[in-house]
Design a protein around this motif. Sequence first.
Motif, PDB file in Angstrom:
ATOM      1  N   ASP A   5      -5.826  -1.146 -10.947  1.00  0.00           N
ATOM      2  CA  ASP A   5      -5.211  -1.413  -9.679  1.00  0.00           C
ATOM      3  C   ASP A   5      -6.371  -1.080  -8.569  1.00  0.00           C
ATOM      4  O   ASP A   5      -6.467  -1.509  -7.572  1.00  0.00           O
ATOM      5  CB  ASP A   5      -4.348  -0.320  -9.353  1.00  0.00           C
ATOM      6  CG  ASP A   5      -3.082  -0.439  -9.773  1.00  0.00           C
ATOM      7  OD1 ASP A   5      -2.726  -1.837 -10.080  1.00  0.00           O
ATOM      8  OD2 ASP A   5      -2.043   0.300  -9.726  1.00  0.00           O
ATOM      9  N   ARG A  41      -6.371   1.691  -4.086  1.00  0.00           N
ATOM     10  CA  ARG A  41      -5.361   1.271  -5.149  1.00  0.00           C
ATOM     11  C   ARG A  41      -3.917   0.942  -4.645  1.00  0.00           C
ATOM     12  O   ARG A  41      -3.459  -0.065  -5.049  1.00  0.00           O
ATOM     13  CB  ARG A  41      -5.152   2.857  -5.951  1.00  0.00           C
ATOM     14  CG  ARG A  41      -5.945   3.142  -6.773  1.00  0.00           C
ATOM     15  CD  ARG A  41      -5.576   4.563  -7.507  1.00  0.00           C
ATOM     16  NE  ARG A  41      -6.770   5.096  -8.298  1.00  0.00           N
ATOM     17  CZ  ARG A  41      -7.348   4.479  -9.359  1.00  0.00           C
ATOM     18  NH1 ARG A  41      -6.518   3.867  -9.982  1.00  0.00           N
ATOM     19  NH2 ARG A  41      -8.250   5.101  -9.998  1.00  0.00           N
ATOM     20  N   PHE A  42      -3.362   1.397  -3.391  1.00  0.00           N
ATOM     21  CA  PHE A  42      -2.008   1.331  -3.116  1.00  0.00           C
ATOM     22  C   PHE A  42      -2.309  -0.101  -2.163  1.00  0.00           C
ATOM     23  O   PHE A  42      -1.497  -1.019  -2.468  1.00  0.00           O
ATOM     24  CB  PHE A  42      -1.198   2.223  -2.484  1.00  0.00           C
ATOM     25  CG  PHE A  42      -0.020   2.120  -2.147  1.00  0.00           C
ATOM     26  CD1 PHE A  42       0.954   1.988  -3.051  1.00  0.00           C
ATOM     27  CD2 PHE A  42       0.438   2.160  -0.733  1.00  0.00           C
ATOM     28  CE1 PHE A  42       2.308   1.416  -2.438  1.00  0.00           C
ATOM     29  CE2 PHE A  42       1.699   1.815  -0.390  1.00  0.00           C
ATOM     30  CZ  PHE A  42       2.460   1.474  -1.131  1.00  0.00           C
ATOM     31  N   THR A  46      -1.948  -2.804  -4.941  1.00  0.00           N
ATOM     32  CA  THR A  46      -0.782  -3.042  -5.237  1.00  0.00           C
ATOM     33  C   THR A  46       0.052  -3.958  -4.369  1.00  0.00           C
ATOM     34  O   THR A  46       0.408  -4.953  -4.609  1.00  0.00           O
ATOM     35  CB  THR A  46       0.047  -1.614  -5.246  1.00  0.00           C
ATOM     36  OG1 THR A  46      -0.700  -0.724  -6.477  1.00  0.00           O
ATOM     37  CG2 THR A  46       1.375  -1.732  -5.562  1.00  0.00           C
ATOM     38  N   GLN A  49      -1.494  -7.098  -3.578  1.00  0.00           N
ATOM     39  CA  GLN A  49      -1.647  -8.233  -4.705  1.00  0.00           C
ATOM     40  C   GLN A  49      -0.309  -8.540  -5.008  1.00  0.00           C
ATOM     41  O   GLN A  49      -0.077  -9.692  -5.824  1.00  0.00           O
ATOM     42  CB  GLN A  49      -1.850  -7.268  -5.873  1.00  0.00           C
ATOM     43  CG  GLN A  49      -3.235  -6.409  -5.995  1.00  0.00           C
ATOM     44  CD  GLN A  49      -4.419  -7.589  -6.304  1.00  0.00           C
ATOM     45  OE1 GLN A  49      -4.466  -8.692  -6.764  1.00  0.00           O
ATOM     46  NE2 GLN A  49      -5.445  -7.283  -5.582  1.00  0.00           N
ATOM     47  N   ARG A  50       0.640  -8.160  -4.453  1.00  0.00           N
ATOM     48  CA  ARG A  50       2.248  -8.889  -4.516  1.00  0.00           C
ATOM     49  C   ARG A  50       2.178 -10.221  -4.403  1.00  0.00           C
ATOM     50  O   ARG A  50       1.545 -10.861  -3.186  1.00  0.00           O
ATOM     51  CB  ARG A  50       3.268  -8.069  -3.835  1.00  0.00           C
ATOM     52  CG  ARG A  50       3.474  -6.564  -4.263  1.00  0.00           C
ATOM     53  CD  ARG A  50       4.279  -5.728  -3.119  1.00  0.00           C
ATOM     54  NE  ARG A  50       5.623  -6.404  -3.002  1.00  0.00           N
ATOM     55  CZ  ARG A  50       6.787  -6.177  -3.926  1.00  0.00           C
ATOM     56  NH1 ARG A  50       6.609  -5.259  -4.968  1.00  0.00           N
ATOM     57  NH2 ARG A  50       7.764  -6.752  -3.822  1.00  0.00           N
TER      58      ARG A  50
END
Length: 123
Positions: A5, A41-42, A46, A49-50
């Motif tokens: 991530d 990271r978030f 995350t 990256q969706r």
Amino acid sequence: MRGSDWENGDALRREVLGNAYVDGVSDAWAGAAELQDLVVRFAWGTVWQRPAFDRKLKSLLTVAMLTAMNRKHELELHIGGALRNGCTVDELVEVAVHSAVYCGVPAAIDTVRSIKQISDEVC
């Protein structure tokens, strides 16, 4: 510990915002490593990256939300990212025009509703 991530987030953030910005912010945030880790990271590793939206649409949404939040520094940063993600100046201007309606007028309407409610209760 850096995992996928973080690595994916760092790579995408560099693609969208540019290496110079990422390297500079890494130095500027030296005392806030936990915040930077959360962002990488978030947000980038995350959420960005969706697969549901492409980068261009994510950039347009981000510009609209930052417009609504009046976050000038981040807005300017993400305008550059939007251009890197294929948004045109005309599309960004259209986001600004559309945001003017939904970021300004509804706030005023909510305020007027609150004033009306309070004045009805008091008077």
